[in-house]
Design a protein around this motif. Structure first.
Motif, PDB file in Angstrom:
ATOM      1  N   GLY A 181       0.753  -1.007  -0.192  1.00 42.97           N
ATOM      2  CA  GLY A 181      -0.164   0.232   0.125  1.00 42.97           C
ATOM      3  C   GLY A 181       1.052   1.116  -0.311  1.00 42.97           C
ATOM      4  O   GLY A 181       0.424   2.586   0.019  1.00 42.97           O
ATOM      5  N   ILE A 182       2.398   1.643  -0.011  1.00 43.07           N
ATOM      6  CA  ILE A 182       3.197   2.030   0.359  1.00 43.07           C
ATOM      7  C   ILE A 182       3.116   3.067  -0.938  1.00 43.07           C
ATOM      8  O   ILE A 182       2.648   3.879  -1.018  1.00 43.07           O
ATOM      9  CB  ILE A 182       3.935   1.866   0.424  1.00 43.07           C
ATOM     10  N   LEU A 183       2.870   2.276  -2.628  1.00 48.57           N
ATOM     11  CA  LEU A 183       2.415   3.370  -4.166  1.00 48.57           C
ATOM     12  C   LEU A 183       1.196   4.293  -3.471  1.00 48.57           C
ATOM     13  O   LEU A 183       1.848   5.115  -4.195  1.00 48.57           O
ATOM     14  CB  LEU A 183       3.006   1.966  -4.924  1.00 48.57           C
ATOM     15  N   GLU A 184       0.578   3.792  -3.347  1.00 46.44           N
ATOM     16  CA  GLU A 184      -0.833   4.246  -3.185  1.00 46.44           C
ATOM     17  C   GLU A 184      -0.713   5.448  -2.505  1.00 46.44           C
ATOM     18  O   GLU A 184      -0.776   6.719  -2.894  1.00 46.44           O
ATOM     19  CB  GLU A 184      -2.336   3.085  -2.651  1.00 46.44           C
ATOM     20  N   ASP A 185      -0.335   4.974  -0.993  1.00 42.09           N
ATOM     21  CA  ASP A 185      -0.185   7.122  -0.315  1.00 42.09           C
ATOM     22  C   ASP A 185       1.423   7.826  -0.651  1.00 42.09           C
ATOM     23  O   ASP A 185       0.734   9.085  -0.293  1.00 42.09           O
ATOM     24  CB  ASP A 185       0.868   6.077   1.251  1.00 42.09           C
ATOM     25  N   LYS A 241       8.595   0.686 -10.917  1.00 47.33           N
ATOM     26  CA  LYS A 241       8.145   2.185 -11.845  1.00 47.33           C
ATOM     27  C   LYS A 241       6.856   1.905 -12.337  1.00 47.33           C
ATOM     28  O   LYS A 241       6.043   2.786 -12.635  1.00 47.33           O
ATOM     29  CB  LYS A 241       8.946   2.204 -12.324  1.00 47.33           C
ATOM     30  N   GLN A 242       6.727   0.495 -12.954  1.00 42.30           N
ATOM     31  CA  GLN A 242       5.506   0.266 -14.326  1.00 42.30           C
ATOM     32  C   GLN A 242       4.146   0.057 -12.988  1.00 42.30           C
ATOM     33  O   GLN A 242       3.425   1.025 -13.557  1.00 42.30           O
ATOM     34  CB  GLN A 242       5.785  -1.250 -14.517  1.00 42.30           C
ATOM     35  N   GLU A 243       4.222   0.504 -11.676  1.00 48.60           N
ATOM     36  CA  GLU A 243       2.703  -0.019 -10.958  1.00 48.60           C
ATOM     37  C   GLU A 243       2.446   1.551 -10.109  1.00 48.60           C
ATOM     38  O   GLU A 243       1.862   1.976 -10.216  1.00 48.60           O
ATOM     39  CB  GLU A 243       3.063  -0.935  -9.395  1.00 48.60           C
ATOM     40  N   LEU A 244       3.144   1.970 -10.352  1.00 46.64           N
ATOM     41  CA  LEU A 244       3.469   3.348 -10.194  1.00 46.64           C
ATOM     42  C   LEU A 244       2.669   4.221 -11.115  1.00 46.64           C
ATOM     43  O   LEU A 244       1.752   5.309 -11.012  1.00 46.64           O
ATOM     44  CB  LEU A 244       4.514   4.615  -9.658  1.00 46.64           C
ATOM     45  N   SER A 245       3.146   4.274 -12.306  1.00 44.61           N
ATOM     46  CA  SER A 245       2.454   4.421 -13.867  1.00 44.61           C
ATOM     47  C   SER A 245       1.307   4.144 -13.554  1.00 44.61           C
ATOM     48  O   SER A 245       0.184   4.810 -14.172  1.00 44.61           O
ATOM     49  CB  SER A 245       3.185   3.902 -14.980  1.00 44.61           C
ATOM     50  N   GLU A 283      -6.005   9.150 -12.685  1.00 40.07           N
ATOM     51  CA  GLU A 283      -6.090  10.163 -13.965  1.00 40.07           C
ATOM     52  C   GLU A 283      -7.828   9.619 -14.375  1.00 40.07           C
ATOM     53  O   GLU A 283      -8.666  10.210 -14.954  1.00 40.07           O
ATOM     54  CB  GLU A 283      -5.367  10.351 -14.544  1.00 40.07           C
ATOM     55  N   GLY A 284      -7.652   8.396 -15.007  1.00 35.33           N
ATOM     56  CA  GLY A 284      -8.845   7.933 -15.599  1.00 35.33           C
ATOM     57  C   GLY A 284     -10.085   8.883 -14.596  1.00 35.33           C
ATOM     58  O   GLY A 284     -11.318   8.686 -14.754  1.00 35.33           O
ATOM     59  N   TYR A 285     -10.176   7.581 -13.239  1.00 38.29           N
ATOM     60  CA  TYR A 285     -11.432   7.827 -12.417  1.00 38.29           C
ATOM     61  C   TYR A 285     -11.540   8.811 -12.013  1.00 38.29           C
ATOM     62  O   TYR A 285     -12.743   9.883 -12.192  1.00 38.29           O
ATOM     63  CB  TYR A 285     -10.326   7.413 -11.005  1.00 38.29           C
ATOM     64  N   ALA A 286     -10.934   9.819 -12.049  1.00 38.04           N
ATOM     65  CA  ALA A 286     -10.974  11.385 -11.989  1.00 38.04           C
ATOM     66  C   ALA A 286     -11.743  11.887 -13.007  1.00 38.04           C
ATOM     67  O   ALA A 286     -12.817  12.944 -12.496  1.00 38.04           O
ATOM     68  CB  ALA A 286      -9.988  12.570 -12.000  1.00 38.04           C
ATOM     69  N   PHE A 287     -11.390  11.764 -14.561  1.00 39.25           N
ATOM     70  CA  PHE A 287     -11.967  11.916 -15.189  1.00 39.25           C
ATOM     71  C   PHE A 287     -14.039  11.376 -15.498  1.00 39.25           C
ATOM     72  O   PHE A 287     -14.635  12.573 -15.816  1.00 39.25           O
ATOM     73  CB  PHE A 287     -11.851  11.695 -16.947  1.00 39.25           C
TER      74      PHE A 287
END
Length: 280
Positions: free
Chosen positions: A10-14, A39-43, A50-54
């Motif tokens: 969960g540290i990447l989400e944080d 790095k791939q998981e962060l992207s 972004e998709g969720y925001a739109f």
């Protein structure tokens, strides 16, 4: 390093949500340069956000603009009352220009405030929805992880049982093994029964506890081999019915016996506590 466990922690989400500490943030940035998977998981997570925001954009209510303008006008009226009338003499042209300028400033101010409040409200709603969705998804991930660990533990247990069963079958089917039945002593365990498998080629010994009473607290069963009329310690064993347990090796045994001893075993058998006995 276990990259999969690090990603699922969960540290990447944080980090993406700005909730990570400075140390965690530096750690994630460092790890993303070392491990391409991170790095791939962060992207991937950034794209998902972004998709969720739109897809969850929220339009402010139509009455919000009028409320904001009304509040701005009230603030301007309060400021005029505090300043009082000005004594400066200006020309009609200058006055007209000043009125136009002040009117333009007021219009820009209203638009700026309205835009700022609209952005603030939209951002707040977006952050709330995003956080609620994040918490829900994180709980789902936790549940899935717990279920996966439970299934993994169950599979490990089944695999261990299968390995034990295969080992026991190999012992039973080995033609070099002799099965010796140790039958119960009348005054101790008349219905007692224990099986011993002795291998002549490598002197290995396996014991299967078929039927013996459970030992009392502080006591433990111990196996003995009779070699040239003398008892030889073969070790203590756990009270596990119908399970093969490997004992010590012995050469040319004439018989086997089981006695009840203090926990941990005894250097010599307690003859009055003999429960089963069998000749090879």
């Amino acid at each position: 390093m276990d990259v999969k466990s690090y990603i699922s922690s969960g540290i990447l989400e944080d980090y993406i949500l700005g909730q990570a500490s400075d140390q965690e943030r530096r750690e994630v940035e460092c790890m993303s340069h070392i491990y391409p998977e991170i790095k791939q998981e962060l992207s991937r997570f950034e794209s998902a956000m972004e998709g969720y925001a739109f897809s969850h954009q929220t339009t402010p209510p139509p009455t919000l603009k009028d409320k904001i303008f009304k509040q701005v006008e009230e603030i301007e009226e309060q400021q005029k009352k505090k300043q009082g009338p000005e004594s400066k003499i200006i020309s009609i042209n200058d006055a007209g220009n000043n009125v136009k300028t002040e009117s333009a400033k007021t219009g820009y101010l209203k638009l700026a405030v309205a835009a700022s409040v609209s952005i603030l409200i939209a951002t707040g709603l977006f952050s709330y929805n995003l956080y609620r969705n994040y918490v829900g998804q994180k709980q789902q991930i936790t549940n899935i992880t717990e279920e996966r660990n439970a299934v993994s533990a169950s599979l490990s247990s089944l695999q261990e049982n299968l390995n034990n069963t295969e080992e026991e079958l190999a012992v039973v089917k080995d033609p070099n093994n002799i099965k010796v039945l140790l039958k119960g002593i009348e005054n101790k365990a008349p219905d007692g029964l224990t099986s011993v498998y002795f291998n002549h080629s490598d002197n290995s010994v396996y014991l299967s506890l078929n039927n013996l009473p459970e030992p009392p607290s502080g006591k433990q069963y111990q196996l003995w081999a009779i070699v040239e009329g003398q008892p030889v310690d073969m070790g203590v064993f756990e009270y596990r019915l119908e399970t093969l347990q490997k004992m010590k090796q012995v050469e040319n045994p004439q018989a086997f016996a089981v006695t009840l001893e203090k926990k941990g075993g005894s250097p010599s058998p307690t003859m009055e506590e003999m429960f089963v006995l069998g000749k090879v």
